[in-house]
Scaffold this active site. Sequence first.
Site, PDB file in Angstrom:
ATOM      1  CD  GLU A 258       0.829 -21.980  18.239  1.00 38.39           C
ATOM      2  OE1 GLU A 258      -0.017 -21.376  17.687  1.00 38.39           O
ATOM      3  OE2 GLU A 258       2.096 -21.636  18.428  1.00 38.39           O
ATOM      4  CG  HIS A 273       1.755 -14.462  10.532  1.00 40.27           C
ATOM      5  ND1 HIS A 273       2.061 -15.419  11.522  1.00 40.27           N
ATOM      6  CD2 HIS A 273       1.932 -13.266  11.180  1.00 40.27           C
ATOM      7  CE1 HIS A 273       2.350 -14.853  12.545  1.00 40.27           C
ATOM      8  NE2 HIS A 273       2.184 -13.427  12.419  1.00 40.27           N
ATOM      9  CB  CYS A 816     -17.980  -6.016  -7.967  1.00 46.13           C
ATOM     10  SG  CYS A 816     -18.468  -7.075  -9.076  1.00 46.13           S
ATOM     11  CG  HIS A1168      21.505  12.655   0.324  1.00 44.57           C
ATOM     12  ND1 HIS A1168      20.351  12.639  -0.116  1.00 44.57           N
ATOM     13  CD2 HIS A1168      22.260  12.549  -0.604  1.00 44.57           C
ATOM     14  CE1 HIS A1168      20.299  12.759  -1.495  1.00 44.57           C
ATOM     15  NE2 HIS A1168      21.528  12.542  -1.843  1.00 44.57           N
ATOM     16  CE  LYS A1196      20.660  10.838  -4.907  1.00 43.15           C
ATOM     17  NZ  LYS A1196      21.299  12.237  -5.103  1.00 43.15           N
TER      18      LYS A1196
END
EC number: 4.2.3.4
Length: 1563
Positions: A258, A273, A816, A1168, A1196
């Site tokens: 790279e 990213h 917009c 659960h 939960k």
Amino acid sequence: MAEPISNPTRINILGKDNIIIDHGIWLNFVAQDLLQNIKSSTYILITDTNLYKTYVPPFQSVFEKAAPQDVRLLTYAIPPGEYSKGRDTKAEIEDWMLSHQCTRDTVIIALGGGVIGDMIGYVAATFMRGVRFVQCPTTLLAMVDSSIGGKTAIDVPMGKNLIGAFWQPERIYIDLTFLNTLPVREFINGMAEVIKTAAIWDENEFTALEENAKAILEAVRSKNKSADRLAPIRDILKRIVLGSARVKAEVVSSDEREGGLRNLLNFGHSIGHAYEAILTPQVLHGEAVAIGMVKEAELARFLGVLRPSAVARLSKCIASYDLPTSLQDKRIVKLTAGKECPVDVLLQKMAVDKKNEGRKKKIVLLSAIGKTYEPKASVVEDRAIRIVLSPCIRVFAGVPKDLNVSVTPPGSKSISNRALILAALGEGTTRIHNLLHSDDTQVMLNAVAQLQGASFSWEEGDVLVVKGNGGKLQATSTPLYLGNAGTASRFLTSVAALCNPSDVNSTVLTGNARMKQRPIGALVDALRANGVGVKYLEKEHSLPVQVDAAGGLAGGVMELAATISSQYVSSLLMAAPYAREPVTLRLVGGKPISQPYIDMTIAMMASFGVQVQRSAEDPNTYYIPQGTYKNPETYVVESDASSATYPLAIAAITGTTCTVPNIGSKSLQGDARFAIEVLRPMGCTVEQTDVSTTVTGPPIGTLKAIPHVDMEPMTDAFLTASVLAAVASGTTQITGIANQRVKECNRILAMKDQLAKFGVHCNELEDGIEVIGIPYTELKNPTEGIYCYDDHRVAMSFSVLSTISPHPVLILERECTGKTWPGWWDTMSNYFKVHLEGEEEPHSSHVSHEKPRKGNPKSIFIIGMRGAGKSTAGKWMSEVLNRPLIDLDHELERREGQTIPEIIRSERGWEGFRKAELELLEDVIKNNPTGHIFSCGGGIVETEAARKMLLSYSQNGGIVLLVHRDTDQVVEYLMRDKSRPAYSENIREVYYRRKPFFEECSNFRYYSPHPDGSKALTEPPFDFSQFLSVICGHSNHLEEVKKKPHSFFVSLTVPNVSKALDIIPKVVVGSDAVELRVDLLEDYDPEFVAKQVALLRSAARIPIVYTVRTVSQGGKFPDDDYELALKLYRTGLQAGVEYLDLEMTMPDEVIEAVTNEKGYTHIIASHHDPKATLSWKNGGWIQYYNKALQHGDVVKLVGVARELADNFALARFKASLAAAHDKPLIALNMGAAGKLSRVLNGFLTPVSHPALPSKAAPGQLSAAEIRQALALIGELEPRSFHLFGNPISASRSPALHNALFRDNGLPHQYSLFETDNAADVKDLIRAPGFGGASVTIPLKLDIMPLLDEVSDAAKVIGAVNTIIPVRNGDKVTLRGDNTDWMGMVYALRNAGVVKCTKESPTAGMVVGAGGTTRAAVHALHDLGFAPIYVVARNADRVKALAESFPAEYDIRSLSTPEEVAAESTAQPSVVISTIPADKPIDQSMREVIVASLRHPSVADGKHVLLEMAYTPRHTPLMQLAEDAHWQTIPGLEVLAAQGWYQFQLWTGITPIYTDAQAAVMGN
């Protein structure tokens, strides 16, 4: 097993043919190739738990058959998802490998998507300093990207892939068969990388992707359950994967580490990213990169290196694969629960991008589709990036003085939209040049494609090739979502009428909230009159509408009101050639608006082969022949003349020169006249040819006002004219623009309101605006920013004014402008050299524009059986909501002038009565849509049309409330009631016949637990008020609970609430809500369950958590009875429960139904794991958290702890989620070892109570036990409470409060602080450990100046008896309150005193005129008593007392027995004594008191004396009252009650009153 594959396709990378691609190679090639060519003693196959069962056992079988005996294959599975890709999981795998004696010759097989490949590659790179590995990607994303090139990594808190190594795999086996089982979202996720590769490298491949999008999505979304659902696109798939893999292999081979070229593969990733780092794991890599690509393309456009058409093309291609193109995408908002991505955080994440050079950010910039600006990532300054990422933009004044520019605006929106419709309806192929690339035209393209009107493709980047289907359109079952595109909505409404039926017979058109306010009524009226069925689905005269697939208009004469919008006319004109006979279109109602746009439509129809004739006699009549449009070979769209006004206006306002080279005097568009008719009179030099316009502005600050200009031919340009008029000398009057009130917003009002922020005054005219100009140097600073109403023209107009504003101007909705000029800000920057900066929206900006009001203002309709309590519920509701109540039976009698029995007995009979009843219902629904309560007759549901009306009303946000009580009680009551027509059949049969109708029509149900005639019925009972607050959206319980450091709900484990009513009040003490475990009830019948909810709400008086827990989740409800589960969920929602626990293992259709119907109930999305299959240490829980995040208001998650350390793992898990999301989370462990997690949970912890028969879960604690534990570990600070006053040594307050602290597990201490000087406590009440104080004489008044605020009641009474420290973070506010009067009210109500009503006023009396008298007066007033008599020795003190209270308290003095006799009609029924009991009563007062107590009128009804003195416990005055047969209440009751209220104010806990009473009484 299939034959081994001998010759799969290979791709060379880094000089070796190591990428192997084909169908079926996993089981038919990989094992043999490994054993022959990558030899080892140990192979380790690592995958995730989702893939393991499907792919590992068959591979083991193949491998073991082929492998020598001394070769072993080990397997390991980790939880799926990005959460696993971290240091912990890597260490876990390495420890496991070491425990299995893996050595340097080990070969690791990474089977999975990008997460597996990246992380397992990094394990291979570092294990024993590097072992061999192979990639077996199973997702499209991994096949085309992450598996190729040797990049390996893990994620860390700062970002993705920041710790890793380059480590090349020995092989990359790409088996395309894996894609058959890839979920739809994962497949689409991978397409982002495919699009990326084509976008940077190969335009031909990009074009192929555009053309194949429909086929690919159809195959991927196919419901075909066979093993090869992707067979129809088998060749396309191989081409896509091969193409992307070849590009990546070529780039990697040129630049393995790279250094530059390989950067190109990061297009879309720099910004993508950063988004992913914030939104992971809810948003997938490809989804984040898709948004990143659009943003990075916009950045290239802003920098002037990429044409706007290329950005639009890229965006359209991404969207065509159902990938998101912005953070505002509805799916992204839902997946992330609306999580924000602050620009500063994004830039911070981008700062650690591996491509960067020091502090310089590097981003891949496109210069065209298939080509990059440089052969590497380019350095881009933060300011430019910030502009592209920010929702708002700040514009700085300063256009260079001698500027002379030529600007070509985008294609005309008006012409673009017409051209798309005409080309789609036409025959043949046309190439449209200069089409506007905008949100609006994209909406039109998508809609026409959805109706199968035409096929589209792109040539040379920005030429749209349209192949029309000659008007052969098909209705679609998917609604056409048009956003805020008004033009599209009007044109497509008529086009939808041309459709032929498909699998549906109509098409629905809908849009955003503003679109649902914009008018379309005149067009709908014209279509209906011509035989087309059009139905409004919500508000009359606006979208959404349902248009029947009529196959064309009937034709003939059509009439249309054209005074609101010329688009109605154009819509019908363009559809008219496809009518069944020629059309004569007459425009009625006055002069049509915007005639130039009608002329434009007619001219364009001629270009497409249809000639419209305008009547010579009546210019408002048009003749349209039958025919089919013939598409011209090419069609060039003129630039948008409305948009051209903005660059020309910048030249005008800044004294510079601008040329628009392709709009002149021969333009089709009315707005082309703007330069001549507006700018020239304002003092500009204007040169206009047939095809171009040049404007030079006068010296800055010298624009002249125009006394009057009629802008009717160019209404959209009035906004541009208005901002110029704002700085012109004099007043400008603009008329002819009435239609601008119904555009994207009310533009006239918008101009007035936003110009006011600059200090410019405007007056609204009937059809225009008057702008009073001021010198530009006097423009004020619009500190809150300019709100644009999501209106492109508002934003661009104010950007013009900003170029000379003395202060930089913040424009709030930057994006917009994309509606008509996506590159407007780029134009300002690159052409006009205007300095711009991106900014976040300021927090205060919402103040200046509309926000939805909390609560549901729609009218409420009450239905139910006669005698069920509708009238009573209506009265309660009217009182609670302060809305008028109308009984529709009474209203019908009033309108008809007859009683209902008379109507029925007349010749009209029952049928006539039902007809009148129906007409009345229709009338009130239409004319009283908000703010009313209507009680309907019991039999209204007998009429099918009435049921449809009520059902439609409830489905569109209205409340239809079914009121019911015990059926036997209703029947018994109706047998007694003779005031209404008798039933001609058995009452019970009538009820059971109507019952399904009642249930069908209602969306809420109130089951009254109150027996007929109970005392509660005289005023709204608590349970009803609580129910109402939920269904109307007024409850803020969740917000209140979120502020608490510790909150609880108690789990009720009883089979029948009615048998536990005696323990419920005790059980709920110290909890914020009570859980009804529906699965533990003895009967699942919905009516039985509704009754349980009603009884519980009445007994508990706190919010309800409604739970149906399945067996697999640790409950008793059958796992697979989804139909009954949905019925029970709906029962809870209809009963208006505050919270509903929804299991995330339910089928998606159940989850969607519940979340769509939830109203104002909060969903607790739960999972659960009672069998402990998941671990908090790795990413196992994340898939459930992500799903819960989408659907829940609260999440939960409940696991199991096997050892104490599991609670610490849970704590770390919670901390990581809390950093990413602010959605409330309940997360804890079951079991004895999990108790610590319950103690530390904090938010709505489920608790038990010793009085309950059993605990709802293993390891559950009571709220008091948790508080004790919190105190022990230092999480709950002990606080000191005091009583201030003198003398106080005999006070019972310490006994009261210390007993209540102890009972509730609180570590606090209450003690006496005797003083008669307020200054003595000044420091004490500000001390850190101060919890609160009671205040008695002589300090109730003196203490007030030491406090920060005082309650309204304490102000009226003029005394404080309670100090409450209100904590908000580190800030503590001392609040003074008075609970004396509350204690008095409670003691009286406990004794049976009910609130007086206006219909039956009752007098009250106070004895004494001391300090407590004021509290007594306030208490009686609160209970509705009037007049209030005061008996005291000193008449002047009584007079002063009366004058110090508001007049409505009606305080009167009684000083003699004669005065008592004179008030014979208003004798008191309640007396409060506030005089000391240890001294004899003054004789004159005694006579007055006795006269009142013994007055003849008090022989009837309830009479109560409340004694405030409690020494002695039985006072002489109490004896006097008892002798006169009055009920008496001793003073200790009030002491207990006021202290009970103090405890509630300090702790938020409501104990059992009898506990407080017992402590005071010393029991």
